[in-house]
Motif scaffolding. Sequence first.
Motif, PDB file in Angstrom:
ATOM      1  N   ARG A 144       0.818  -1.222   0.000  1.00 28.90           N
ATOM      2  CA  ARG A 144       0.000   0.000   0.000  1.00 28.90           C
ATOM      3  C   ARG A 144       0.844   1.260   0.000  1.00 28.90           C
ATOM      4  O   ARG A 144       1.836   1.356   0.723  1.00 28.90           O
ATOM      5  N   THR A 145       0.417   2.183  -0.840  1.00 24.37           N
ATOM      6  CA  THR A 145       1.119   3.452  -0.987  1.00 24.37           C
ATOM      7  C   THR A 145       0.092   4.580  -0.944  1.00 24.37           C
ATOM      8  O   THR A 145      -1.117   4.337  -1.060  1.00 24.37           O
TER       9      THR A 145
ATOM     10  N   ASN B  18      -1.876   4.381  -4.252  1.00 25.70           N
ATOM     11  CA  ASN B  18      -2.939   3.381  -4.466  1.00 25.70           C
ATOM     12  C   ASN B  18      -3.941   3.308  -3.316  1.00 25.70           C
ATOM     13  O   ASN B  18      -4.962   2.618  -3.443  1.00 25.70           O
ATOM     14  N   SER B  19      -3.667   3.993  -2.191  1.00 26.52           N
ATOM     15  CA  SER B  19      -4.551   3.811  -1.034  1.00 26.52           C
ATOM     16  C   SER B  19      -4.904   5.085  -0.260  1.00 26.52           C
ATOM     17  O   SER B  19      -5.792   5.044   0.593  1.00 26.52           O
TER      18      SER B  19
ATOM     19  N   SER C 170     -12.786   5.210  -4.789  1.00 24.75           N
ATOM     20  CA  SER C 170     -11.704   4.839  -5.708  1.00 24.75           C
ATOM     21  C   SER C 170     -11.621   3.323  -5.747  1.00 24.75           C
ATOM     22  O   SER C 170     -12.181   2.649  -4.875  1.00 24.75           O
TER      23      SER C 170
ATOM     24  N   TRP D 225      -9.445  -0.481  -6.857  1.00 20.21           N
ATOM     25  CA  TRP D 225      -8.295  -1.248  -7.346  1.00 20.21           C
ATOM     26  C   TRP D 225      -8.851  -2.162  -8.435  1.00 20.21           C
ATOM     27  O   TRP D 225      -9.921  -2.776  -8.249  1.00 20.21           O
TER      28      TRP D 225
ATOM     29  N   SER E  90      -1.052  -8.452 -12.553  1.00 14.11           N
ATOM     30  CA  SER E  90      -1.855  -8.042 -11.387  1.00 14.11           C
ATOM     31  C   SER E  90      -2.816  -9.156 -10.991  1.00 14.11           C
ATOM     32  O   SER E  90      -3.073  -9.369  -9.796  1.00 14.11           O
TER      33      SER E  90
END
Length: 264
Positions: free
Chosen positions: A22-23, A26-27, A194, A196, A203
């Motif tokens: 997690r970054t 992306n989060s 948002s 994923w 992926s």
Amino acid sequence: MTAEPEYVHGHHASVLRSHKSRTIANSAAYVEERLRPGMRVLDVGCGPGNLTAEIAGRVAPGEVIGIDASETVVDEAARDHGDVASFALGDVDALDFDDDRFDLVHAHQVLQHLDRPVDALREMRRVTTPGGIVAARDADYGAMAWAPGNDGMDRWMELYQRMTAGLDHDANAGRHLLGWTQAAGFTDITVTSSTWEFADPDSRAWWSGVWADRVLQSSYGDIAVRDGLATRAELDDIAAAWRDWADRPDGFFLCPHVEIIAVA
Ligand SMILES: C[S@@+](CC[C@H](N)C(=O)[O-])C[C@H]1O[C@@H](n2cnc3c(N)ncnc32)[C@H](O)[C@@H]1O
């Protein structure tokens, strides 16, 4: 803190593989523009601390503290990221901090794992300075979608919904975030969402590998068997179904999240 609250995923390596990916990008992109140098930030349910550490980099020379109810994961966070943030054992239901202590209190994928999320939001608000921000993001399992249809993955979801309900946790937290935040007394609330997506071979392989391993090795499988919801043989089938899905060139998975920014 007394007994550690039951966390449905546990902290097996297969779970941490996901949390460590997690970054902010992306989060936590929804809160990124609110991060300012010098801020005092509390990250509740910080897990292994990867997001906490990245936030610390953005608010330096501010102060960032991560707390989590699991001693093992807090120790790991401190070992890996103790150079940029502090980590402590703590319970979001009873935060060991004075009122008005932080400019931002952040929770990523935590409220879905609590039996009293509204009380947790009240407690997060208590330690936030007036005008400061409480920011939370949670997935909504019931809104997840995948193709092609796959009986094993349907069963995976059914088991997850049943085991979280058994703990009095809401796997569909995302859709409730606004209501919970209102119930906690906030009036200035911004809601965003948002996702994923997993839609290419790499992926798909990563996401399915994480879940196949989690089904077999993490607390997911242990709780399913303990609570009489599934047998080990069924868990084998679910893990195989995840891997079959990943091999499909048309395999697609959508993981939706809801985010709130609430002004204290
Ligand atoms: C899904 S993980 C999220 C970790 C991290 N925020 C991230 O996104 O990578 C949820 C975390 O919440 C923690 N947790 C569960 N109940 C808690 C509580 N009552 N107080 C503090 N942390 C809690 C768990 O131990 C777990 O590490």
